[in-house]
Design an enzyme around this catalytic site. Structure first.
Site, PDB file in Angstrom:
ATOM      1  N   PHE A  25       8.142 159.496  75.205  1.00 26.40           N
ATOM      2  CA  PHE A  25       7.062 159.518  76.194  1.00 26.40           C
ATOM      3  C   PHE A  25       7.489 160.298  77.428  1.00 26.40           C
ATOM      4  CE2 PHE A  25       6.929 155.484  73.932  1.00 26.40           C
ATOM      5  CZ  PHE A  25       5.593 155.310  73.613  1.00 26.40           C
ATOM      6  N   ASP A  26       6.560 161.054  77.991  1.00 24.26           N
ATOM      7  CA  ASP A  26       6.692 161.522  79.362  1.00 24.26           C
ATOM      8  C   ASP A  26       6.383 160.335  80.286  1.00 24.26           C
ATOM      9  OD1 ASP A  26       6.942 163.292  81.556  1.00 24.26           O
ATOM     10  OD2 ASP A  26       4.775 163.605  81.564  1.00 24.26           O
ATOM     11  N   GLY A  27       6.712 160.483  81.559  1.00 21.11           N
ATOM     12  CA  GLY A  27       6.518 159.376  82.492  1.00 21.11           C
ATOM     13  C   GLY A  27       5.188 159.429  83.220  1.00 21.11           C
ATOM     14  N   PHE A  33       4.713 162.344  73.526  1.00 19.32           N
ATOM     15  CA  PHE A  33       3.476 162.353  74.307  1.00 19.32           C
ATOM     16  C   PHE A  33       3.754 162.907  75.704  1.00 19.32           C
ATOM     17  CE2 PHE A  33       2.965 158.674  71.401  1.00 19.32           C
ATOM     18  CZ  PHE A  33       1.813 159.068  70.737  1.00 19.32           C
TER      19      PHE A  33
END
Length: 303
Positions: A161-163, A273
């Site tokens: 995941f991106d943040g 993502f």
């Protein structure tokens, strides 16, 4: 009593994300709906080839077999096909032995309105507008990008995941876009003990985390990771936010603006993502990638 999916992890997926329907879609685009219908009916006993998210679905459903009959993951098919043209999709599901039994065929319209009824935590599609509508309704969703990458045969499911604007709200990204890096770093340092708001993928990560806790140490089939452009001192707020949420990530990479693609390759993500199209274009060359069209970066892209 009606069946309810309760506290299961529910993932909805479109037929084009699950299977390779490029040839079929080309028939639709060039010859129209009736030609597409006849094309699918003539081939309904010919299994479709796996699509970009097929491996992810296989690994998600495998979790059920590891929990001694306690089904914790439900995958639902949401399709713009009619049931008539969708028969080939269901036959392909049976051919590959996928445990998918529930579906909504919307007959040419967007199926996203059925997401709340299924209790879905994530929707994966190749149709960008369906994804945007789902995100606007408050559910995690991503547009699966074409990659044609070789599929990893490993059993462990690895999700990255991106943040900001994915796991977290885009409040910090707004500061960065408006005032620049220095102001962003100063703001994050001043707010280090103030938890970030949740982004669209918070509930999905929490559901994954609940399943992870059901496995003994060293036996969990799921591994999660955060890949963020943040670096010190902006790291502290992220760590404290996850602690406040009582959500664990297995790995966290604070890359300080470095390109994420080689790190994603090293992690071996089954799906990554990210909200920023530039990051997605770089990542899709090495791992399956889902674009999350959410937050300030995507609003700035709109005409």
């Amino acid at each position: 009593m009606p069946v309810r999916l309760g506290d299961k992890l529910v993932v909805a997926i479109s037929s084009r994300a699950l299977f390779d329907l490029d040839d079929s879609h080309q028939v639709y685009e060039q010859e129209g709906l009736e030609a597409y219908r006849q094309y699918q009916i003539a081939r309904e006993d010919t299994p479709l080839e796996p699509g970009e998210a097929f491996g992810l679905v296989q690994k998600l459903l495998r979790i059920n077999s590891m929990l001694e009959g306690d089904s914790r993951v439900e995958v639902v098919l949401l399709s713009r096909n009619s049931a008539d043209t969708g028969l080939r999709v269901f036959n392909s599901i049976q051919h590959y032995g996928l445990g998918i039994t529930r579906a909504a065929f919307a007959g040419g319209r967007s199926p996203f309105q059925y997401i709340p009824a299924f209790g879905t935590q994530l929707f994966l599609s190749t149709h960008a507008e369906d994804v945007r509508s789902t995100l606007e309704a408050g559910f995690a969703a991503a547009t699966i990008l074409p990659s044609n990458q070789p599929r990893e045969m490993r059993d462990e499911l690895r999700i990255a995941f991106d943040g900001d604007a994915v796991l977290f709200s885009d409040e910090s990204e707004q500061v960065f876009q408006r005032d620049g890096l220095e102001a962003f770093q100063a703001s994050e340092l001043a707010s280090a003990r103030d938890p970030l708001g949740g982004g669209p993928f918070k509930a999905f990560l929490a559901a994954l985390n609940r399943i992870q806790t059901e496995f003994a140490a060293g036996e969990c089939p799921i591994r999660t990771a955060l890949f963020t452009a943040r670096s010190a001192p902006a790291h502290e707020r992220v760590i404290r936010t996850l602690r406040e949420w009582d959500i664990r990530l297995d790995e966290s990479l604070f890359l300080g603006g470095m390109d994420k693609s080689e790190f994603l390759r090293a992690f071996g993500a089954d799906l990554f993502f990210d909200d920023q199209e530039g990051h997605c274009r770089s990542a899709v060359g090495v791992v399956p990638t889902g674009h999350v069209p959410h937050g300030i970066s995507n609003r700035l892209l709109k005409p």
